[in-house]
Design a protein around this motif. Structure first.
Motif, PDB file in Angstrom:
ATOM      1  N   LEU A 169      37.350  48.175 -27.795  1.00 39.70           N
ATOM      2  CA  LEU A 169      38.448  47.320 -28.249  1.00 39.70           C
ATOM      3  C   LEU A 169      37.641  46.531 -29.436  1.00 39.70           C
ATOM      4  CD1 LEU A 169      39.071  45.735 -24.824  1.00 39.70           C
ATOM      5  CD2 LEU A 169      40.439  47.517 -25.886  1.00 39.70           C
ATOM      6  N   ARG A 170      38.567  46.193 -30.403  1.00 39.00           N
ATOM      7  CA  ARG A 170      38.332  45.019 -31.329  1.00 39.00           C
ATOM      8  C   ARG A 170      38.920  43.949 -31.105  1.00 39.00           C
ATOM      9  NH1 ARG A 170      35.845  46.770 -36.026  1.00 39.00           N
ATOM     10  NH2 ARG A 170      35.577  49.094 -36.232  1.00 39.00           N
ATOM     11  N   PRO A 171      38.330  42.842 -30.424  1.00 40.05           N
ATOM     12  CA  PRO A 171      38.902  41.707 -29.785  1.00 40.05           C
ATOM     13  C   PRO A 171      39.756  40.824 -30.583  1.00 40.05           C
ATOM     14  CG  PRO A 171      36.621  42.290 -28.733  1.00 40.05           C
ATOM     15  CD  PRO A 171      36.952  43.164 -29.827  1.00 40.05           C
ATOM     16  N   ALA A 172      38.976  40.592 -32.054  1.00 37.71           N
ATOM     17  CA  ALA A 172      39.619  39.684 -32.837  1.00 37.71           C
ATOM     18  C   ALA A 172      40.986  40.161 -33.466  1.00 37.71           C
ATOM     19  CB  ALA A 172      38.890  39.504 -34.196  1.00 37.71           C
ATOM     20  N   ARG A 173      41.044  41.449 -33.708  1.00 34.64           N
ATOM     21  CA  ARG A 173      42.338  42.070 -33.945  1.00 34.64           C
ATOM     22  C   ARG A 173      43.350  42.288 -33.215  1.00 34.64           C
ATOM     23  NH1 ARG A 173      41.123  47.871 -36.738  1.00 34.64           N
ATOM     24  NH2 ARG A 173      43.237  48.084 -36.822  1.00 34.64           N
ATOM     25  N   ILE A 174      42.943  42.302 -31.626  1.00 34.21           N
ATOM     26  CA  ILE A 174      44.104  42.231 -30.717  1.00 34.21           C
ATOM     27  C   ILE A 174      44.640  40.791 -30.308  1.00 34.21           C
ATOM     28  CG2 ILE A 174      43.779  42.484 -27.767  1.00 34.21           C
ATOM     29  CD1 ILE A 174      42.103  44.812 -28.219  1.00 34.21           C
ATOM     30  N   ARG A 175      43.352  39.773 -30.384  1.00 32.98           N
ATOM     31  CA  ARG A 175      44.008  38.384 -30.014  1.00 32.98           C
ATOM     32  C   ARG A 175      44.900  38.005 -31.090  1.00 32.98           C
ATOM     33  NH1 ARG A 175      38.526  37.503 -28.110  1.00 32.98           N
ATOM     34  NH2 ARG A 175      38.498  37.459 -25.614  1.00 32.98           N
ATOM     35  N   ALA A 176      44.698  38.407 -32.469  1.00 31.93           N
ATOM     36  CA  ALA A 176      45.601  38.060 -33.424  1.00 31.93           C
ATOM     37  C   ALA A 176      47.131  38.354 -33.071  1.00 31.93           C
ATOM     38  CB  ALA A 176      45.286  38.538 -34.777  1.00 31.93           C
ATOM     39  N   LEU A 177      47.215  39.459 -32.253  1.00 33.70           N
ATOM     40  CA  LEU A 177      48.696  39.934 -32.076  1.00 33.70           C
ATOM     41  C   LEU A 177      48.920  39.393 -30.464  1.00 33.70           C
ATOM     42  CD1 LEU A 177      48.428  43.619 -33.284  1.00 33.70           C
ATOM     43  CD2 LEU A 177      49.679  41.688 -34.329  1.00 33.70           C
ATOM     44  N   ALA A 205      44.776  54.316 -29.016  1.00 34.62           N
ATOM     45  CA  ALA A 205      44.518  55.901 -29.025  1.00 34.62           C
ATOM     46  C   ALA A 205      43.910  56.177 -27.478  1.00 34.62           C
ATOM     47  CB  ALA A 205      43.689  56.501 -29.791  1.00 34.62           C
ATOM     48  N   VAL A 206      44.183  57.381 -26.833  1.00 33.18           N
ATOM     49  CA  VAL A 206      43.579  57.567 -25.635  1.00 33.18           C
ATOM     50  C   VAL A 206      43.155  59.131 -25.952  1.00 33.18           C
ATOM     51  CG1 VAL A 206      44.058  58.328 -23.372  1.00 33.18           C
ATOM     52  CG2 VAL A 206      45.391  56.652 -24.395  1.00 33.18           C
ATOM     53  N   MET A 207      41.861  59.203 -25.425  1.00 32.90           N
ATOM     54  CA  MET A 207      41.153  60.682 -25.367  1.00 32.90           C
ATOM     55  C   MET A 207      41.920  61.600 -24.673  1.00 32.90           C
ATOM     56  SD  MET A 207      37.876  60.253 -22.796  1.00 32.90           S
ATOM     57  CE  MET A 207      37.868  59.735 -21.170  1.00 32.90           C
ATOM     58  N   ASP A 208      41.769  62.986 -25.250  1.00 38.92           N
ATOM     59  CA  ASP A 208      42.664  64.103 -24.718  1.00 38.92           C
ATOM     60  C   ASP A 208      41.907  64.585 -23.685  1.00 38.92           C
ATOM     61  OD1 ASP A 208      44.356  66.235 -24.468  1.00 38.92           O
ATOM     62  OD2 ASP A 208      43.908  66.986 -26.386  1.00 38.92           O
ATOM     63  N   SER A 209      42.049  64.108 -22.521  1.00 36.75           N
ATOM     64  CA  SER A 209      41.374  64.645 -21.489  1.00 36.75           C
ATOM     65  C   SER A 209      41.772  64.248 -20.199  1.00 36.75           C
ATOM     66  CB  SER A 209      39.761  64.304 -21.427  1.00 36.75           C
ATOM     67  OG  SER A 209      39.075  64.938 -20.317  1.00 36.75           O
ATOM     68  N   GLY A 210      42.853  64.873 -19.619  1.00 33.35           N
ATOM     69  CA  GLY A 210      43.504  64.453 -18.365  1.00 33.35           C
ATOM     70  C   GLY A 210      42.602  64.552 -17.167  1.00 33.35           C
ATOM     71  N   ILE A 211      41.627  65.370 -17.530  1.00 28.32           N
ATOM     72  CA  ILE A 211      40.661  65.253 -16.262  1.00 28.32           C
ATOM     73  C   ILE A 211      39.822  63.988 -16.028  1.00 28.32           C
ATOM     74  CG2 ILE A 211      38.089  66.265 -15.889  1.00 28.32           C
ATOM     75  CD1 ILE A 211      39.121  68.974 -17.101  1.00 28.32           C
ATOM     76  N   ASP A 212      39.966  63.212 -17.285  1.00 31.32           N
ATOM     77  CA  ASP A 212      39.048  61.902 -17.126  1.00 31.32           C
ATOM     78  C   ASP A 212      40.284  60.836 -17.061  1.00 31.32           C
ATOM     79  OD1 ASP A 212      36.289  62.755 -17.450  1.00 31.32           O
ATOM     80  OD2 ASP A 212      36.979  63.378 -19.461  1.00 31.32           O
ATOM     81  N   VAL A 213      41.038  61.062 -17.663  1.00 31.93           N
ATOM     82  CA  VAL A 213      42.083  59.562 -17.738  1.00 31.93           C
ATOM     83  C   VAL A 213      43.218  59.775 -16.431  1.00 31.93           C
ATOM     84  CG1 VAL A 213      44.086  58.888 -18.911  1.00 31.93           C
ATOM     85  CG2 VAL A 213      42.464  60.094 -20.431  1.00 31.93           C
ATOM     86  N   THR A 224      35.864  53.593 -38.545  1.00 35.32           N
ATOM     87  CA  THR A 224      36.573  53.297 -39.453  1.00 35.32           C
ATOM     88  C   THR A 224      37.649  52.154 -39.443  1.00 35.32           C
ATOM     89  OG1 THR A 224      38.129  54.896 -39.316  1.00 35.32           O
ATOM     90  CG2 THR A 224      36.134  55.572 -40.629  1.00 35.32           C
ATOM     91  N   GLY A 225      37.904  51.723 -38.357  1.00 35.35           N
ATOM     92  CA  GLY A 225      38.808  50.704 -37.923  1.00 35.35           C
ATOM     93  C   GLY A 225      40.337  50.905 -37.900  1.00 35.35           C
ATOM     94  N   GLU A 226      40.542  52.429 -37.507  1.00 37.86           N
ATOM     95  CA  GLU A 226      41.994  52.898 -37.603  1.00 37.86           C
ATOM     96  C   GLU A 226      42.724  52.563 -36.162  1.00 37.86           C
ATOM     97  OE1 GLU A 226      44.095  57.115 -37.385  1.00 37.86           O
ATOM     98  OE2 GLU A 226      41.945  57.233 -37.890  1.00 37.86           O
ATOM     99  N   TYR A 227      41.918  52.107 -35.067  1.00 37.84           N
ATOM    100  CA  TYR A 227      42.460  51.916 -33.815  1.00 37.84           C
ATOM    101  C   TYR A 227      41.864  50.432 -33.539  1.00 37.84           C
ATOM    102  CZ  TYR A 227      43.888  56.669 -33.618  1.00 37.84           C
ATOM    103  OH  TYR A 227      44.148  57.829 -34.038  1.00 37.84           O
ATOM    104  N   CYS A 228      42.447  49.728 -32.855  1.00 40.28           N
ATOM    105  CA  CYS A 228      41.830  48.496 -32.221  1.00 40.28           C
ATOM    106  C   CYS A 228      41.687  48.630 -30.739  1.00 40.28           C
ATOM    107  CB  CYS A 228      42.929  47.179 -32.413  1.00 40.28           C
ATOM    108  SG  CYS A 228      44.623  47.404 -31.631  1.00 40.28           S
ATOM    109  N   ALA A 229      42.192  49.595 -29.994  1.00 39.00           N
ATOM    110  CA  ALA A 229      41.925  49.758 -28.741  1.00 39.00           C
ATOM    111  C   ALA A 229      42.039  51.319 -28.518  1.00 39.00           C
ATOM    112  CB  ALA A 229      43.047  49.106 -27.922  1.00 39.00           C
TER     113      ALA A 229
END
Length: 365
Positions: free
Chosen positions: A138-146, A173-181, A230-235
């Motif tokens: 998580l990038r908490p600051a970006r999440i809390r801004a929203l 985003a979510v990792m592409d692994s149904g085994i784990d998710v 690179t900051g593409e995702y916040c969570a």
């Protein structure tokens, strides 16, 4: 007499054509992407004269497909304890380890070995390489801004539609692994993470499809690491070490350190990656030498310092950097481990059903 000995001596001094295996010692290793310190491989070759051919994969499905086909040519592979390693053990696809060739095997944490014994009775087929948990980056600051009141300590953030919609704009985003998710979703639903029956899978599928429109991507774990840095995702939902690696890369790039790994308060899935030798490995003796080398405390410390995943060799702690040794995201505190859960491989029919669920989730329908 001289006419007899001189030709014989000359014959003895002629170069002998050795088979390729005698001329060059080689092992073929198949490991996760970005999951070793390259200096460790160089040191192994310097010490032993054994060349390491190193290939990488980014999903357990890729690894299993390669080994299931047979004659992979690999000498050392690194499957996750559940479900891949357990399935490979049951299928007879892995060689029993020769403990006489692995004096450093005894240096592993007995408590952690007991955790994986359910996958490998007697710890006969694998040594623990690295381990970790599945949680949120998580990038908490970006999440809390929203979403100022966002539940940053819970999977409620990403699995409740009303919550994830509020932060979708900053990238989820979510990792592409149904085994784990899927087991993590089942655990969040307060169902058995082992659940493989129709009712459990319908519940997990419904939960994931409800939030699927808010996912920007379902991608490999390696891609998650790069995109987080690179900051593409916040969570994201992903592996602990991938998030910690992304933290380090972000700091190196001057992108700040507003990136953290969170083990959900509901409890995180605990996993182990295992060092194993395929049953048809072409160089099993040298494979044992490589595994024993990796289990040296100072070698394991170098790997953990580089990739930011914990290892199972307690004596390595003395050689860890202070930053790594004190990071609770790398070595979780006892209370976090107490809340963690492990999973076992479901029966083949149930695993196929899970794969179909994950395919539908990825397709969004």
């Amino acid at each position: 007499m001289r006419r007899f000995w001189l030709p014989l001596l000359a014959a003895l001094l002629l170069p002998v054509a050795l088979p390729a295996s005698a001329q060059e010692r080689v092992i073929n290793v198949y490991n996760w992407t970005d999951y070793i310190d390259p200096a460790v491989i160089e040191r192994f070759t310097r010490e032993t004269g054994i060349t390491v051919r190193y290939d990488v994969f980014d999903s357990l499905e890729t690894l299993e497909a390669k080994l299931s086909a047979g004659r992979s040519g690999y000498d050392v592979v690194v499957p996750t304890s559940e479900p891949s390693f357990a399935r490979l053990v049951r299928a007879g696809a892995l060689r029993s380890l020769d403990r006489a060739r692995l004096p450093n095997f005894a240096g592993q944490d007995p408590a952690l070995l007991r955790q994986v014994a359910s996958s490998d009775p007697g710890n006969a087929h694998g040594a623990i390489y690295l381990w970790g948990t599945i949680g949120m980056g998580l990038r908490p600051a970006r999440i809390r801004a929203l979403f100022p009141e966002a539940p940053l300590d819970s999977l409620d953030l990403l699995l409740r539609p009303e919550n994830i919609r509020r932060i979708a704009g900053c990238g989820v985003a979510v990792m592409d692994s149904g085994i784990d998710v899927i087991p993590s979703v089942l655990h969040w639903l307060r169902r058995d993470p082992q659940g493989a029956g129709a009712e459990d899978l319908r519940a997990a599928e419904a939960a994931l499809l409800a939030v699927r429109p808010s996912f920007r991507a379902i991608i490999s774990s390696a891609a998650i690491t790069d995109a987080l840095a690179t900051g593409e995702y916040c969570a994201v939902i992903g592996y602990s070490g991938d998030v910690v690696q992304a933290q380090a890369r972000a700091r190196e790039a001057g992108r700040g350190d507003d990136l953290t790994y969170v083990q959900p308060r509901e409890g995180a899935q605990l996993w182990f990656d295992m060092l194993a030798i395929p049953a048809d490995a072409p160089h099993p003796e040298d494979a044992h030498a490589f595994i024993d080398f990796l289990l040296r405390p100072e070698v394991m410390a170098a790997i953990t310092n580089k990739v930011r995943y914990p290892n199972a060799v307690p004596a390595s702690r003395a050689s860890l950097s202070e930053e790594v040794a004190r990071d609770p995201n790398i070595y979780p505190p006892p209370e976090a481990i107490a809340r963690a859960f492990t999973v076992a491989a479901p029966p083949p029919a149930a695993e196929r059903a899970r794969s179909r669920v994950w395919s539908r989730v990825k397709a969004g329908r």
